[in-house]
Write a protein that holds these residues in place. Structure first.
Motif, PDB file in Angstrom:
ATOM      1  N   THR A  90       0.846  -1.201   0.000  1.00 24.80           N
ATOM      2  CA  THR A  90       0.000   0.000   0.000  1.00 24.80           C
ATOM      3  C   THR A  90       0.878   1.247   0.000  1.00 24.80           C
ATOM      4  O   THR A  90       0.652   2.193  -0.764  1.00 24.80           O
ATOM      5  CB  THR A  90      -0.921   0.010   1.239  1.00 24.80           C
ATOM      6  OG1 THR A  90      -1.728  -1.164   1.216  1.00 24.80           O
ATOM      7  CG2 THR A  90      -1.800   1.244   1.281  1.00 24.80           C
ATOM      8  N   TYR A  94       1.170   4.067  -2.882  1.00 29.82           N
ATOM      9  CA  TYR A  94       0.979   5.475  -2.515  1.00 29.82           C
ATOM     10  C   TYR A  94       2.168   6.314  -2.987  1.00 29.82           C
ATOM     11  O   TYR A  94       1.999   7.401  -3.538  1.00 29.82           O
ATOM     12  CB  TYR A  94       0.811   5.599  -0.995  1.00 29.82           C
ATOM     13  CG  TYR A  94       0.960   7.017  -0.486  1.00 29.82           C
ATOM     14  CD1 TYR A  94      -0.120   7.886  -0.489  1.00 29.82           C
ATOM     15  CD2 TYR A  94       2.181   7.487  -0.019  1.00 29.82           C
ATOM     16  CE1 TYR A  94       0.015   9.199  -0.044  1.00 29.82           C
ATOM     17  CE2 TYR A  94       2.329   8.784   0.430  1.00 29.82           C
ATOM     18  CZ  TYR A  94       1.249   9.633   0.411  1.00 29.82           C
ATOM     19  OH  TYR A  94       1.386  10.931   0.838  1.00 29.82           O
ATOM     20  N   TRP A 138      -0.166  14.919  11.919  1.00 33.69           N
ATOM     21  CA  TRP A 138      -1.030  13.756  11.721  1.00 33.69           C
ATOM     22  C   TRP A 138      -0.252  12.519  12.127  1.00 33.69           C
ATOM     23  O   TRP A 138       0.971  12.462  11.970  1.00 33.69           O
ATOM     24  CB  TRP A 138      -1.447  13.685  10.254  1.00 33.69           C
ATOM     25  CG  TRP A 138      -2.260  12.496   9.858  1.00 33.69           C
ATOM     26  CD1 TRP A 138      -3.616  12.388   9.903  1.00 33.69           C
ATOM     27  CD2 TRP A 138      -1.772  11.256   9.334  1.00 33.69           C
ATOM     28  NE1 TRP A 138      -4.009  11.149   9.435  1.00 33.69           N
ATOM     29  CE2 TRP A 138      -2.876  10.433   9.078  1.00 33.69           C
ATOM     30  CE3 TRP A 138      -0.508  10.759   9.064  1.00 33.69           C
ATOM     31  CZ2 TRP A 138      -2.771   9.153   8.567  1.00 33.69           C
ATOM     32  CZ3 TRP A 138      -0.382   9.478   8.554  1.00 33.69           C
ATOM     33  CH2 TRP A 138      -1.515   8.685   8.309  1.00 33.69           C
ATOM     34  N   SER A 140      -0.758   7.952  12.478  1.00 32.57           N
ATOM     35  CA  SER A 140      -1.568   6.748  12.366  1.00 32.57           C
ATOM     36  C   SER A 140      -0.736   5.553  12.806  1.00 32.57           C
ATOM     37  O   SER A 140       0.428   5.427  12.441  1.00 32.57           O
ATOM     38  CB  SER A 140      -2.030   6.544  10.922  1.00 32.57           C
ATOM     39  OG  SER A 140      -2.721   5.318  10.801  1.00 32.57           O
ATOM     40  N   LEU A 144      -3.419   0.955   7.139  1.00 32.13           N
ATOM     41  CA  LEU A 144      -4.577   1.749   6.766  1.00 32.13           C
ATOM     42  C   LEU A 144      -4.686   1.764   5.246  1.00 32.13           C
ATOM     43  O   LEU A 144      -3.699   1.532   4.554  1.00 32.13           O
ATOM     44  CB  LEU A 144      -4.501   3.164   7.334  1.00 32.13           C
ATOM     45  CG  LEU A 144      -3.409   4.110   6.875  1.00 32.13           C
ATOM     46  CD1 LEU A 144      -3.872   5.535   7.134  1.00 32.13           C
ATOM     47  CD2 LEU A 144      -2.147   3.881   7.654  1.00 32.13           C
ATOM     48  N   PRO A 145      -5.882   2.035   4.720  1.00 29.81           N
ATOM     49  CA  PRO A 145      -6.048   2.076   3.265  1.00 29.81           C
ATOM     50  C   PRO A 145      -5.315   3.283   2.679  1.00 29.81           C
ATOM     51  O   PRO A 145      -5.110   4.303   3.350  1.00 29.81           O
ATOM     52  CB  PRO A 145      -7.556   2.214   3.067  1.00 29.81           C
ATOM     53  CG  PRO A 145      -8.170   2.308   4.399  1.00 29.81           C
ATOM     54  CD  PRO A 145      -7.119   2.209   5.446  1.00 29.81           C
ATOM     55  N   ASP A 147      -6.170   5.567   0.645  1.00 31.95           N
ATOM     56  CA  ASP A 147      -6.876   6.851   0.595  1.00 31.95           C
ATOM     57  C   ASP A 147      -6.922   7.562   1.949  1.00 31.95           C
ATOM     58  O   ASP A 147      -7.366   8.706   2.036  1.00 31.95           O
ATOM     59  CB  ASP A 147      -8.279   6.693  -0.001  1.00 31.95           C
ATOM     60  CG  ASP A 147      -9.161   5.749   0.793  1.00 31.95           C
ATOM     61  OD1 ASP A 147      -8.633   4.960   1.605  1.00 31.95           O
ATOM     62  OD2 ASP A 147     -10.387   5.789   0.591  1.00 31.95           O
ATOM     63  N   HIS A 148      -6.445   6.918   3.009  1.00 31.23           N
ATOM     64  CA  HIS A 148      -6.368   7.562   4.317  1.00 31.23           C
ATOM     65  C   HIS A 148      -4.992   8.164   4.594  1.00 31.23           C
ATOM     66  O   HIS A 148      -4.805   8.843   5.601  1.00 31.23           O
ATOM     67  CB  HIS A 148      -6.708   6.568   5.426  1.00 31.23           C
ATOM     68  CG  HIS A 148      -8.164   6.242   5.507  1.00 31.23           C
ATOM     69  ND1 HIS A 148      -8.799   5.446   4.592  1.00 31.23           N
ATOM     70  CD2 HIS A 148      -9.108   6.619   6.398  1.00 31.23           C
ATOM     71  CE1 HIS A 148     -10.075   5.342   4.906  1.00 31.23           C
ATOM     72  NE2 HIS A 148     -10.294   6.038   6.006  1.00 31.23           N
ATOM     73  N   ILE A 149      -4.040   7.920   3.715  1.00 33.96           N
ATOM     74  CA  ILE A 149      -2.697   8.474   3.885  1.00 33.96           C
ATOM     75  C   ILE A 149      -2.701   9.904   3.341  1.00 33.96           C
ATOM     76  O   ILE A 149      -3.185  10.143   2.234  1.00 33.96           O
ATOM     77  CB  ILE A 149      -1.641   7.610   3.138  1.00 33.96           C
ATOM     78  CG1 ILE A 149      -1.690   6.163   3.637  1.00 33.96           C
ATOM     79  CG2 ILE A 149      -0.250   8.201   3.324  1.00 33.96           C
ATOM     80  CD1 ILE A 149      -0.811   5.206   2.843  1.00 33.96           C
ATOM     81  N   PRO A 150      -2.175  10.863   4.119  1.00 36.11           N
ATOM     82  CA  PRO A 150      -2.212  12.259   3.681  1.00 36.11           C
ATOM     83  C   PRO A 150      -1.484  12.475   2.354  1.00 36.11           C
ATOM     84  O   PRO A 150      -0.488  11.813   2.057  1.00 36.11           O
ATOM     85  CB  PRO A 150      -1.478  13.010   4.791  1.00 36.11           C
ATOM     86  CG  PRO A 150      -1.449  12.099   5.950  1.00 36.11           C
ATOM     87  CD  PRO A 150      -1.531  10.705   5.423  1.00 36.11           C
TER      88      PRO A 150
END
Length: 155
Positions: A90, A94, A138, A140, A144-145, A147-150
């Motif tokens: 992932t 990204y 931020w 985490s 996480l998916p 689309d949740h990564i800034p």
């Protein structure tokens, strides 16, 4: 029991024992081949993946707040962490997106990371932290998916 019968009995059980030993040897050989295939054809490690990615870099733990970038992610990981290995594809996907932030990776299992991990309250891996203008904005913990990564701001 006659001597002839006794000899047949012994020969039969010796052949049976040899057969079992042969089967065990073959099974053990196959396991050894599988282990070698797993070592040679294993998934790349987190470090190897980061080193092969131009948008990611391995840094020492005490360097993560002093990067030239104004907006970036810090990825705290451990080679032994199964969640880190599962999250890696992932993160790699990204990292090649045009709006992706540069990622600096810190191996929490390295000897120089203890103080940084403790000072920055890294409770587990994988942990992603966004740093903007030198400040954490931020955080985490865990997978996480994508689309949740800034992402990089477009303004």
């Amino acid at each position: 029991m006659t001597l002839k019968r006794f000899i047949r009995f012994i020969v039969f059980y010796m052949l049976f024992a040899l057969l079992i030993l042969a089967v065990l040897f073959i099974v053990d050989s196959k396991n050894g081949e599988n282990m070698n295939q797993n070592i040679e054809g294993r998934e790349s490690s987190v470090v190897e993946s980061v080193l092969n990615n131009k948008n990611m870099a391995i840094i020492k733990a005490d360097q993560f707040e002093s990067q030239d970038e104004n907006d970036y992610l810090v990825y705290f990981f451990s080679e032994e962490c199964s969640n880190c290995r599962e999250f890696l594809p992932t993160l790699e996907t990204y990292s090649i997106a045009p709006e992706a932030l540069k990622i600096f990776a810190v191996d929490v299992s390295s000897s120089d990371s203890d103080g940084t991990v403790k000072d920055n309250l890294i409770k587990g891996t994988p942990t992603l932290i966004r740093i903007q203008n030198g400040n954490e904005t931020w955080r985490s913990l865990g997978k996480l998916p994508m689309d949740h990564i800034p992402k990089r701001s477009t303004d």
